[in-house]
Design an enzyme around this catalytic site. Structure first.
Site, PDB file in Angstrom:
ATOM      1  N   SER A 109       0.854  -1.186   0.000  1.00  0.00           N
ATOM      2  CA  SER A 109       0.000   0.000   0.000  1.00  0.00           C
ATOM      3  C   SER A 109       0.883   1.226   0.000  1.00  0.00           C
ATOM      4  CB  SER A 109      -0.880   0.013   1.255  1.00  0.00           C
ATOM      5  OG  SER A 109      -1.571   1.244   1.364  1.00  0.00           O
ATOM      6  N   TYR A 122      -1.946  -0.479  10.378  1.00  0.00           N
ATOM      7  CA  TYR A 122      -2.057  -0.779   8.947  1.00  0.00           C
ATOM      8  C   TYR A 122      -0.799  -0.328   8.207  1.00  0.00           C
ATOM      9  CZ  TYR A 122      -3.864  -0.941   4.195  1.00  0.00           C
ATOM     10  OH  TYR A 122      -4.035  -1.216   2.864  1.00  0.00           O
TER      11      TYR A 122
END
Length: 168
Positions: A109, A122
């Protein structure tokens, strides 16, 4: 699939029926449970006759600051976003090696390089994916096993819709 690939979808819940056909199969596994991972990889190999490509795409996210987050919250994200790709790669490696040329694609990501508010776990897990990817490439590239990561930004999904409604 237009090139003749056979695809296995490995996840807890079955995909929509219209996705499954003679070239796409479903293998049930909870990727939070290590015992499910090795058996899922073995089932894929048996049903498809081998393994050429592994795509580590499972992921979860929630929004909590470090102070709001519990140790259980942290562990949950790390188990799915970082530990599951490690265990899937480990289980797949002997099968990928047999092919002579194989590929691992990890879904990282842009938050592995930066972050949004409330995403410390995350972001850390995705940064770990990018480091893991580089290490696997270094260790196994000479065996013909490529390992790359992609770092997508915002993708419209059920999860992004929930987050959009919370912040919209």
């Amino acid at each position: 699939m237009e090139e003749g690939a056979k695809v296995a979808i490995v996840q807890r819940n079955p995909p929509p029926d219209e996705i499954l056909n003679d070239r796409t199969i479903y293998v049930k596994a909870d990727l939070a449970k290590s015992e499910h991972i090795a058996s899922a990889v073995q089932a894929v190999v048996e049903r498809l006759g081998g393994l050429d490509i592994l795509v580590n795409n499972a992921g979860i996210m929630f929004e909590k600051t470090v102070e709001e987050m519990t140790e259980t919250d942290w562990d949950q994200i790390m188990n799915i976003n970082l530990r599951a790709p490690f265990l899937l790669t480990k289980a797949a490696m002997p099968h990928l090696r047999q092919r002579g040329i194989a590929s691992i694609v990890n879904i990282g990501s842009i938050e592995g390089m930066a972050s949004n508010p409330g995403h410390p776990a995350y972001s850390a897990s995705k940064a770990g994916i990018h480091g893991f990817t580089a290490a696997v490439a270094v260790d196994h590239g000479h065996e013909g096993i490529r390992c790359n990561a992609i770092a997508p930004g915002w993708i419209n999904s059920d999860l992004s819709e929930i987050l959009h409604r919370q912040h919209g």
